[in-house]
Design an enzyme around this catalytic site. Structure first.
Site, PDB file in Angstrom:
ATOM      1  N   TYR A 168      -4.213   7.236  -4.676  1.00 31.75           N
ATOM      2  CA  TYR A 168      -4.844   7.466  -3.372  1.00 31.75           C
ATOM      3  C   TYR A 168      -3.826   7.959  -2.347  1.00 31.75           C
ATOM      4  CZ  TYR A 168      -7.567   6.522   0.850  1.00 31.75           C
ATOM      5  OH  TYR A 168      -8.237   6.634   2.038  1.00 31.75           O
ATOM      6  N   ASN A 202       2.957   5.928  -6.147  1.00 34.95           N
ATOM      7  CA  ASN A 202       2.251   5.690  -4.888  1.00 34.95           C
ATOM      8  C   ASN A 202       2.013   4.184  -4.745  1.00 34.95           C
ATOM      9  OD1 ASN A 202       0.765   6.792  -2.569  1.00 34.95           O
ATOM     10  ND2 ASN A 202      -1.070   6.014  -3.581  1.00 34.95           N
ATOM     11  N   SER A 222      -1.052   2.955  -5.990  1.00 31.25           N
ATOM     12  CA  SER A 222      -1.178   3.054  -7.439  1.00 31.25           C
ATOM     13  C   SER A 222      -0.005   3.824  -8.028  1.00 31.25           C
ATOM     14  CB  SER A 222      -2.481   3.774  -7.820  1.00 31.25           C
ATOM     15  OG  SER A 222      -3.611   3.086  -7.332  1.00 31.25           O
ATOM     16  N   SER A 240      -3.281  -2.335  -6.274  1.00 39.32           N
ATOM     17  CA  SER A 240      -2.652  -1.165  -6.889  1.00 39.32           C
ATOM     18  C   SER A 240      -3.282  -0.871  -8.236  1.00 39.32           C
ATOM     19  CB  SER A 240      -1.153  -1.411  -7.065  1.00 39.32           C
ATOM     20  OG  SER A 240      -0.485  -0.246  -7.496  1.00 39.32           O
ATOM     21  N   GLY A 241      -3.458   0.399  -8.531  1.00 33.66           N
ATOM     22  CA  GLY A 241      -3.920   0.825  -9.846  1.00 33.66           C
ATOM     23  C   GLY A 241      -2.733   1.279 -10.670  1.00 33.66           C
TER      24      GLY A 241
END
Length: 372
Positions: free
Chosen positions: A146, A218, A254, A292-293
């Protein structure tokens, strides 16, 4: 030339390949489309003439039509990676791996599907021993992080031609890092993040295999940021983010990690390689955040004929030979994230939010003091 992590004096284990990049795995190509348009004052809401985003394409065997053994793992699933159900069941990836921003997964998936069809980059169905051209199945793999701190994510600025540009621009050798491709608008440990890469070359005794990594970084909070065991988040001064809008707590973000190797490993072993990625992330002080991914995918360029409509024959490395590969994964992930931070440049985005580059001179001085 921008200084990479090793040139700052950061101590990193292992021998790199020629380019210290995922492209050290023979045949792997990487391409970008970087979308930077408008000035911060041009942003007046969703759909403004303002963007800080892009697309990254990884072609496992370059422009050769192929299917590769694949595996995956997610540390925290607050993100997206398409095509995973088939990957889990079959152990294969058909075609490129793409990375972009959260709201552009759909257009990227549709566009790479079109590219694969136009370029016959898929294996046709077989009926009664005959290939049926124009008919086949594949599930494109598209990951995202994102970029809404800096980019007009809801403006849907990624278009089909950007996807095609990333695919057509793909090449081997040295590749750019930092504010490029899908990593253009990303933030890492509250400094400017983005795209980073690294590789490890195993010794002859360990098989001489190569492990390559590409990250779209990120993620991470500054307060836990650590280099070589030094709490950099506490020691670095200045370069504080400027937020002019309500923001999620630090560390909400992420990381997508793509692993490549030429070792003849199977899908289960590739998934186990992905499970070592968090070691590299954790050495830098992240991996704790629920927002977070943290999603990882791996492929092997070995066993070119493992996918076939007749009889498949595959060479598989014994599990007892995997330890050096697992360590190479963790080491290369750590360095790829650091390389993303070193290459990324200060960026001002929507609402005049401003994320500063990692103060590399301070980092070098702190490391030098530790050595003294």
């Amino acid at each position: 030339m921008k200084k990479r992590a090793r040139e700052l004096g950061i101590s990193l284990d292992g021998e790199t390949g020629t380019y210290n990049a995922i492209t050290d795995v023979d045949g792997v190509m990487v391409g970008y489309s970087t979308i930077i348009k408008g000035e911060p004052e041009d942003y007046s809401g969703m759909g403004s003439n303002f963007a800080r985003t892009g697309v990254t394409a990884i072609l496992p065997r370059g422009r050769q039509r192929s299917v590769v053994y694949a595996g995956r793992h997610d540390l925290n699933g607050n993100g997206e990676l398409t095509g995973t159900h088939w990957m889990d069941d079959s152990g294969f990836i058909h075609g490129p791996i793409m990375i972009t921003n959260t709201n552009s997964v759909g257009i990227v998936r549709d566009s790479v599907t079109k590219w694969m069809l136009e370029n016959k980059f898929y294996h046709p169905l077989v009926f009664q021993g005959n290939e049926i051209e124009g008919s086949g199945y594949f599930y494109p793999v598209v990951g995202e992080t994102y970029d809404g701190i800096l980019n007009d994510t809801n403006g849907f600025h990624v278009k089909e031609h950007h996807v095609m540009e990333a695919l057509e621009n793909a090449h081997g050798g040295f590749i750019e890092e930092g504010n490029v491709g899908g990593g253009t608008g990303m933030v890492c440990h509250e400094f400017k993040g983005g795209t980073g890469t690294s590789s490890r070359k195993l010794s002859r005794e360990d098989g001489g295999y190569t492990v390559g990594v590409l990250v779209q970084a990120n993620h991470g909070a500054r307060k836990w940021f650590t280099i070589n065991g030094i709490p950099m988040g506490e020691k670095l001064t200045g370069a504080d983010p400027v937020y002019n809008m309500a923001m999620a707590k630090p560390g909400t973000g992420s990381i997508i990690v793509v692993l490549a190797t030429d070792a003849p490993v199977n899908p289960i072993q590739l998934s186990k390689m992905c499970k070592r990625v968090p070691i590299g992330i954790g050495k830098l002080g992240s991996g704790y955040e629920n927002g977070s991914g943290d999603i990882f995918v791996a492929f092997s360029t070995a066993n070119e004929n493992a996918f076939t409509h007749t009889e498949a024959v595959a060479q598989i490395l014994g599990d007892h030979r995997m330890d050096p590969i697992y360590k190479a994964v963790a080491d290369a992930v750590e360095e790829a994230i650091l390389n993303a931070l070193c290459a990324a440049e200060t960026m001002e985005g929507i609402q005049h939010n401003k994320i500063f580059a990692l103060p590399k001179e301070q980092v070098a001085e702190i490391l030098s003091e530790r050595r003294r």
